[in-house]
Design an enzyme around this catalytic site. Sequence first.
Site, PDB file in Angstrom:
ATOM      1  N   HIS A 206     -10.786  -6.582  -2.622  1.00 15.82           N
ATOM      2  CA  HIS A 206     -11.201  -6.440  -1.755  1.00 15.82           C
ATOM      3  C   HIS A 206     -12.508  -5.542  -2.595  1.00 15.82           C
ATOM      4  O   HIS A 206     -12.643  -4.610  -2.589  1.00 15.82           O
ATOM      5  CB  HIS A 206     -11.066  -5.402  -0.610  1.00 15.82           C
ATOM      6  CG  HIS A 206      -9.858  -5.558   0.571  1.00 15.82           C
ATOM      7  ND1 HIS A 206      -9.918  -6.934   1.024  1.00 15.82           N
ATOM      8  CD2 HIS A 206      -8.654  -5.584   0.862  1.00 15.82           C
ATOM      9  CE1 HIS A 206      -9.103  -7.569   1.359  1.00 15.82           C
ATOM     10  NE2 HIS A 206      -7.995  -6.468   1.414  1.00 15.82           N
TER      11      HIS A 206
ATOM     12  N   GLU B  98       0.964  -1.244  -0.218  1.00 14.15           N
ATOM     13  CA  GLU B  98       0.154   0.122   0.237  1.00 14.15           C
ATOM     14  C   GLU B  98       1.091   1.428  -0.025  1.00 14.15           C
ATOM     15  O   GLU B  98       0.869   2.123   0.669  1.00 14.15           O
ATOM     16  CB  GLU B  98      -1.068   0.140   0.993  1.00 14.15           C
ATOM     17  CG  GLU B  98      -2.135  -1.088   0.694  1.00 14.15           C
ATOM     18  CD  GLU B  98      -2.728  -1.165   2.293  1.00 14.15           C
ATOM     19  OE1 GLU B  98      -2.811  -0.497   3.052  1.00 14.15           O
ATOM     20  OE2 GLU B  98      -3.799  -2.021   2.591  1.00 14.15           O
TER      21      GLU B  98
ATOM     22  N   ASN C  30       1.921  -4.650  -3.809  1.00 17.56           N
ATOM     23  CA  ASN C  30       0.562  -5.424  -3.202  1.00 17.56           C
ATOM     24  C   ASN C  30      -0.171  -4.438  -2.759  1.00 17.56           C
ATOM     25  O   ASN C  30       0.680  -3.134  -2.217  1.00 17.56           O
ATOM     26  CB  ASN C  30       0.982  -6.562  -1.607  1.00 17.56           C
ATOM     27  CG  ASN C  30      -0.654  -6.865  -1.048  1.00 17.56           C
ATOM     28  OD1 ASN C  30      -1.252  -7.711  -2.810  1.00 17.56           O
ATOM     29  ND2 ASN C  30      -1.484  -6.874  -0.218  1.00 17.56           N
TER      30      ASN C  30
ATOM     31  N   ASP D 141     -12.122 -10.907  -1.078  1.00 16.82           N
ATOM     32  CA  ASP D 141     -13.564 -10.970  -0.750  1.00 16.82           C
ATOM     33  C   ASP D 141     -14.211  -9.806  -1.257  1.00 16.82           C
ATOM     34  O   ASP D 141     -14.118  -9.146  -2.082  1.00 16.82           O
ATOM     35  CB  ASP D 141     -13.138 -10.739   0.329  1.00 16.82           C
ATOM     36  CG  ASP D 141     -13.122  -9.673   1.004  1.00 16.82           C
ATOM     37  OD1 ASP D 141     -12.378  -8.523   0.436  1.00 16.82           O
ATOM     38  OD2 ASP D 141     -12.056  -8.979   2.094  1.00 16.82           O
TER      39      ASP D 141
ATOM     40  N   GLU E  29      -6.227 -10.836  -1.873  1.00 15.34           N
ATOM     41  CA  GLU E  29      -6.554 -10.414  -0.478  1.00 15.34           C
ATOM     42  C   GLU E  29      -8.386 -10.150  -0.646  1.00 15.34           C
ATOM     43  O   GLU E  29      -9.564  -9.916  -0.409  1.00 15.34           O
ATOM     44  CB  GLU E  29      -6.612  -9.402   0.029  1.00 15.34           C
ATOM     45  CG  GLU E  29      -4.857  -9.576   0.351  1.00 15.34           C
ATOM     46  CD  GLU E  29      -5.186  -7.979   1.637  1.00 15.34           C
ATOM     47  OE1 GLU E  29      -5.591  -7.222   2.540  1.00 15.34           O
ATOM     48  OE2 GLU E  29      -3.597  -7.955   1.403  1.00 15.34           O
TER      49      GLU E  29
HETATM   50  C1  GLA Z   1      -5.115  -4.689   3.656  1.00 15.95           C
HETATM   51  C2  GLA Z   1      -3.899  -5.279   4.551  1.00 15.95           C
HETATM   52  C3  GLA Z   1      -4.522  -6.865   5.244  1.00 15.95           C
HETATM   53  C4  GLA Z   1      -5.251  -6.438   6.217  1.00 15.95           C
HETATM   54  C5  GLA Z   1      -6.561  -5.660   5.591  1.00 15.95           C
HETATM   55  C6  GLA Z   1      -7.727  -5.470   6.527  1.00 15.95           C
HETATM   56  O1  GLA Z   1      -5.378  -5.481   2.734  1.00 15.95           O
HETATM   57  O2  GLA Z   1      -3.172  -5.548   3.203  1.00 15.95           O
HETATM   58  O3  GLA Z   1      -3.189  -6.913   6.172  1.00 15.95           O
HETATM   59  O4  GLA Z   1      -4.754  -5.435   7.307  1.00 15.95           O
HETATM   60  O5  GLA Z   1      -5.992  -4.620   5.056  1.00 15.95           O
HETATM   61  O6  GLA Z   1      -7.705  -6.891   7.491  1.00 15.95           O
END
Ligand code: GLA
Length: 377
Positions: free
Chosen positions: A232, A154, A197, A263, A261
């Site tokens: 996400h 990030e 990432n 969802d 990640e």
């Molecule tokens: C970000 C991070 C993860 C996690 C999510 C929320 O995506 O990369 O490690 O903390 O937020 O769970």
Amino acid sequence: MNPISQRLVLFLAAVSTAAAEPTLREVFKDDFTVGVALNSRQVSGRNEKAAELAGKQFNSITAENDMKWQLVHPEPDRYRFEAADAYFEFAKKHDMEVIGHTLVWHSQTPRWVFQGADGGDPTREELLERMKEHIFKVAGRYKGRVKGWDVVNEALSDGGEDILRDSPWRRIIGDDFIDHAFRFAREADPQAELYYNDYNLEIPRKRDNCVKLVKGMLERGVPIDGIGTQSHFQLGFPPLGDIEKTIVEFSKLGMKVMVTELDVDVLPRNRPGVADIGSREQGANPYTDGLPDEMQKKLAERYADIFEIYLKHRKHVTRVTFWGLDDRQSWLNGFPVRGRTNHPLLFDRQLNPKPAFTAVVKLGEKERPGAAKVELK
Ligand code: GLA
């Protein structure tokens, strides 16, 4: 039939259904690895049912929290590896790969990291030294055992003129903190794949900036193997076209593309992609008693649409990781505010497969060699 043979028949029927039951890791085994973020209760076996399900369905794991700086290196001279080590034992037992998450991030990093001797900022050299020491210690410990590392998490901005977000890493070291992190990681574990990432990489501005960032790194000879798009998602956002475009643009850079990640938030939000401040309002948490059939169907369709794209680009998509095993422990129950009842994953709160699981598995099964070919969009 006498009761004993009746029981035997039932038992055999159960065994054969169990054997034939398709799993995510099995149906996508020629396409990409399928991963899951787990927590320490699950990998330590304290939640046995969850551990069993994870071992059966997935072939890649990421620690939801246990390898983050805050947990693994809480004080300057103190490392705590017990929790992180457990992921490697779990993976070995279930024949899985481990993804390291994450080495350099502005969040979940203790305050001391960004403090100098006088309580103000450390110097650039001091912070670089701290970063190097951390990466060598953590990535060094798992050398040869980890599949890859989310080296930097990030770092991109969400708006404004600058490509990079304003973080202590950037402010104290400068924009080249990212290059340094990747070079240190390569040195610490030459075999591990190294990833950048981030979230919202489907939004055109952020996607373009990610391409610029990685292009620059490649031009400077910085070692990087892949880009992780956190993914996400929501039911209606981002558009499928943008999900696909991100994969295509990243693969054009020669990068492995990883969905890291995944969802799908099913709860209403005011603005797509943005935390909803008004979500405490009545009506913002409508599925506290479970997800109605019609919504289960919508979620299943959304997942199927998304997986069609992943399958279409399976040459470049090397891994798809879900951010959590089941709805009960998803971080989305606490985001953007606590106390929500979200249903973003493939398994429900009782660890039962949802229609979304069936839809995804079906898509994978259709793609098996010898099976009738599905027309991919
Ligand atoms: C970000 C991070 C993860 C996690 C999510 C929320 O995506 O990369 O490690 O903390 O937020 O769970």
